[in-house]
Design an enzyme around this catalytic site. Structure first.
Site, mmCIF file in Angstrom:
data_model
loop_
_atom_site.group_PDB
_atom_site.id
_atom_site.type_symbol
_atom_site.label_atom_id
_atom_site.label_comp_id
_atom_site.label_asym_id
_atom_site.label_seq_id
_atom_site.Cartn_x
_atom_site.Cartn_y
_atom_site.Cartn_z
ATOM 1 N N LYS A 127 0.953 -1.249 -0.131
ATOM 2 C CA LYS A 127 -0.059 0.173 0.145
ATOM 3 C C LYS A 127 0.884 1.279 0.056
ATOM 4 C CE LYS A 127 -3.718 2.157 2.691
ATOM 5 N NZ LYS A 127 -4.571 1.862 3.939
ATOM 6 N N GLU A 171 10.421 -4.509 4.625
ATOM 7 C CA GLU A 171 10.594 -5.944 4.394
ATOM 8 C C GLU A 171 10.363 -6.153 2.564
ATOM 9 O OE1 GLU A 171 9.002 -4.941 7.040
ATOM 10 O OE2 GLU A 171 9.240 -6.097 8.622
ATOM 11 N N GLY A 216 -4.846 -2.163 5.366
ATOM 12 C CA GLY A 216 -3.935 -3.281 4.677
ATOM 13 C C GLY A 216 -4.774 -4.771 4.840
ATOM 14 N N ARG A 217 -5.361 -4.969 6.321
ATOM 15 C CA ARG A 217 -6.090 -6.086 6.599
ATOM 16 C C ARG A 217 -7.270 -6.294 5.905
ATOM 17 N NH1 ARG A 217 -4.752 -3.004 10.474
ATOM 18 N NH2 ARG A 217 -6.239 -2.129 12.000
ATOM 19 N N GLU A 253 -4.925 -7.395 15.031
ATOM 20 C CA GLU A 253 -4.461 -5.914 14.693
ATOM 21 C C GLU A 253 -5.560 -5.017 14.819
ATOM 22 O OE1 GLU A 253 -2.510 -5.485 10.771
ATOM 23 O OE2 GLU A 253 -1.213 -4.142 11.379
ATOM 24 N N HIS A 304 -5.027 -34.015 17.492
ATOM 25 C CA HIS A 304 -3.923 -34.876 17.857
ATOM 26 C C HIS A 304 -2.951 -34.070 18.341
ATOM 27 C CE1 HIS A 304 -5.597 -38.619 15.871
ATOM 28 N NE2 HIS A 304 -6.054 -37.757 14.967
ATOM 29 N N LYS A 331 7.955 -0.436 12.470
ATOM 30 C CA LYS A 331 8.705 -0.091 11.343
ATOM 31 C C LYS A 331 9.612 1.030 11.427
ATOM 32 C CE LYS A 331 4.656 -1.270 8.170
ATOM 33 N NZ LYS A 331 3.678 -0.486 6.964
HETATM 34 C C1 G6Q Z 1 -2.497 -3.871 7.984
HETATM 35 C C2 G6Q Z 1 -1.183 -3.454 8.509
HETATM 36 C C3 G6Q Z 1 0.025 -4.025 7.961
HETATM 37 C C4 G6Q Z 1 0.390 -3.770 6.664
HETATM 38 C C5 G6Q Z 1 1.864 -4.179 6.193
HETATM 39 C C6 G6Q Z 1 2.141 -3.982 5.076
HETATM 40 O O1 G6Q Z 1 -3.668 -3.405 8.323
HETATM 41 O O2 G6Q Z 1 -1.085 -1.917 8.331
HETATM 42 O O3 G6Q Z 1 -0.029 -5.380 8.162
HETATM 43 O O4 G6Q Z 1 -0.505 -4.256 5.693
HETATM 44 O O5 G6Q Z 1 2.794 -3.661 7.273
HETATM 45 O O6 G6Q Z 1 2.140 -2.655 4.599
HETATM 46 P P1 G6Q Z 1 2.247 -2.029 3.054
HETATM 47 O O7 G6Q Z 1 1.280 -2.631 2.040
HETATM 48 O O8 G6Q Z 1 2.121 -0.668 2.918
HETATM 49 O O9 G6Q Z 1 3.466 -2.626 2.606
#
Ligand code: G6Q
Length: 548
Positions: A208, A214, A269-270, A355, A386, A506
């Site tokens: 996003k 990462e 994001g989620r 989250e 199990h 971050k």
């Molecule tokens: C989701 C969070 C988090 C995010 C990641 C990736 O709700 O904000 O999990 O999706 O940190 O972020 P980017 O899509 O900006 O790389």
């Protein structure tokens, strides 16, 4: 909207006393008192059947929970979300994942602009691109067709795509290999690409913000890997596409904006797996399958928006979570899908719920004096039976469980499916009703062994039963949990749509990165523990592998 603190509301006090009355009552007693309980305490919506009869709840506590929801103005909050009001208050953003699955005929305004046409425009571009890749019309730099797709993203830009790919593998185009790279640990990238031909590989950089450490690290390694093998910078154009809201950073990375699929700041994001972040899903199952999935989401959206609270499935599920978290002090919820394809569903829900509602500050900036989100965890059945189910059956903790099962198998093989379903029904039954010492003794068990073989029961669970795992039913199930999480957040009066905890991590990592690669011995300015860890790493690195 009323802002009386939650625990000072009369209905909260009423719930406390209802809990005190009910806590020693058993599910055996509740079922004995009402022979129709199993059918009565069930709901059906959008093809999902929810049996919530095996919960430690009765008519009065359920009615009080429903009044709690009304008292917290749930219906007004639902409307505020669906109509694009800026309910993500700490970030001053609308929360409109529901617009991602709205039919083209709808109008949803954000700052005066109808966003539905924007959504459908991106969907059309994704569909055209997916068709090209799936048919082989999209050629790589050397003229070969694309056979491998690697999604690079993390958190919300990874968990949804992986989960959906695994969940819908049955419907996927099998001559396309899909891989997902999230971790900044090089192992993730190296293992995902070691057997791939770069000439046949397409990378989707899903981010996003397009700044996440990462993802950017993996994206740069992917670009270097491709260029090293194909020996031409120009190869990037045919082997990289981006999904982002940050067009400037995408272009700077070297991806043509024609190969970028956008979304908007009102998609968290989620909550983004049904936006362009779902490009890998669409490539796997095709535009039609993706459309069906959106249809499933939308059906549950409509149910949530229009069904009365007492018949509203996400609301009932949310109220049960609140009941156990805040009154029974349960700490976790187990998500137990009896379907191998849903193996990543618990991990997906973990992010969605934890989250969103892992917060301790109310919308008014006060500290909460009640529990917010429980810990979500789980594994597919029957495997979990199990291992950790022992603790759910006979441990000291109360762990409400969500069982998820499908009446029709996607892979018919002998009696596997009957065995799978028999197990899920049996587990819910055993948890609820247990086995008394008299029953154990009557089986001829030696007296000293009786206490060990006795099951207290009274362990609650929901059963979600769906006909078949399809793109549509997956969309429906996800929306069910999204709205349940939303309802919990409304009642807890927290912002379910920010993630300041993630943001902090971050920023802190960015600060330490240069310190780990430096060669000078300028003083470190962290706490003594962090300083010692950094120094130890630098000493070990210098000793073990002199810097190259
Ligand atoms: C989701 C969070 C988090 C995010 C990641 C990736 O709700 O904000 O999990 O999706 O940190 O972020 P980017 O899509 O900006 O790389």
């Amino acid at each position: 909207m009323s802002h009386t603190p939650l625990t000072q509301r009369p209905v909260w006090t009423e719930l406390k006393s209802l809990y005190a009355n009910l806590k020693d009552e058993t599910l055996r007693q509740l079922f004995a008192a009402d022979p129709q309980r199993g059918e009565r305490m069930s709901l059906e919506a959008c093809g999902v059947y929810l049996d919530y009869s095996k919960h430690r709840i009765d008519a009065s506590s359920l009615s009080a929970l429903l009044r709690l929801a009304a008292d917290c103005d749930l219906q007004q909050h639902i409307e505020a979300m669906f109509t694009g009001q800026k309910i993500n208050s700490t970030e001053q953003r609308a929360v409109l994942h529901t617009a991602l699955r709205a039919p083209a005929s709808k109008a949803i305004l954000v700052d005066g602009e109808n966003v539905v046409p924007l959504v459908h425009h991106v969907l059309a571009r994704m569909s055209a691109f997916s068709d090209q890749v799936r048919s082989g019309a999209w050629k790589g730099h050397t003229g070969k067709r694309i056979r491998n797709i690697v999604n690079i993203g993390i958190g919300g830009s990874d968990l949804g795509p992986v989960m959906a790919y695994e969940a819908l593998k049955h419907y996927s185009q099998r001559d396309l290999t899909m891989r997902f790279v999230a971790n900044v640990d090089a192992t993730d990238f190296v293992e995902a690409t070691q057997d791939l031909d770069p000439a046949e590989t397409l990378f989707i950089i899903s981010s996003k913000t397009f700044t996440t450490l990462e993802t950017m690290t993996n994206a740069h390694s992917a670009r270097a890997w491709l260029i090293a093998k194909l020996k031409d910078q120009a190869a990037v154009a045919k082997h990289f596409v981006a999904v982002s809201t940050n067009a400037e950073a995408v272009t700077k990375f070297g991806i043509d904006s024609a190969n970028m699929f956008g979304f908007w700041d009102w998609v968290g994001g989620r909550y983004s797996m049904d936006s362009a972040i779902g490009l890998s899903t669409m490539l796997a199952i095709g535009p039609q399958g993706f459309k069906e999935m959106l249809g499933g989401f939308h059906a549950m959206d409509e149910h949530f928006r229009t069904a009365p609270l007492a018949q509203n499935m996400p609301v009932i599920m949310a109220l049960l979570t609140i009941w156990y978290s805040d009154f029974f002090a349960a700490e976790t919820v187990a998500i137990l899908p009896y379907d191998q394809y849903l193996k990543r569903f618990p991990a997906y829900l973990q992010q969605l719920a934890m989250e969103s509602n892992g917060k301790q500050t109310t919308q008014d900036g006060a500290a909460v004096d009640y529990n917010t989100s429980p810990i979500y965890w789980g594994e597919p059945g029957t495997n979990g039976q199990h291992s950790f189910y022992q603790l759910i059956h006979q441990g000291t903790r109360l762990i409400p469980c969500d069982f998820i099962a499908f009446t029709e198998p996607l892979n018919k093989l002998g009696t596997h499916h009957e065995q799978l379903l028999a197990n899920v029904f049996a587990q819910a039954e055993a948890l609820a009703f247990g086995k008394t010492s008299a029953e154990v003794a009557a089986e001829g068990t030696k007296p000293w062994l009786v206490p060990h073989r006795t099951f207290s029961g009274n362990r609650p669970s929901s059963m979600l039963l769906v006909d078949r795992l399809t793109p549509r039913s997956l969309g429906t199930l996800i929306a069910l949990y999204e709205h349940s999480v939303f309802t919990q957040g409304v009642i807890w009066n927290i912002d379910s749509f920010d993630q300041w905890g993630v943001e902090l991590g971050k920023v802190l990592a960015q600060r330490i990165v240069p310190e780990l690669s430096r060669s000078n011995d300028a003083p470190l300015t962290h706490d003594s523990s962090t300083n010692a860890l950094i120094r130890r790493y630098l000493r070990r690195r210098a000793g073990a592998h002199p810097p190259s």
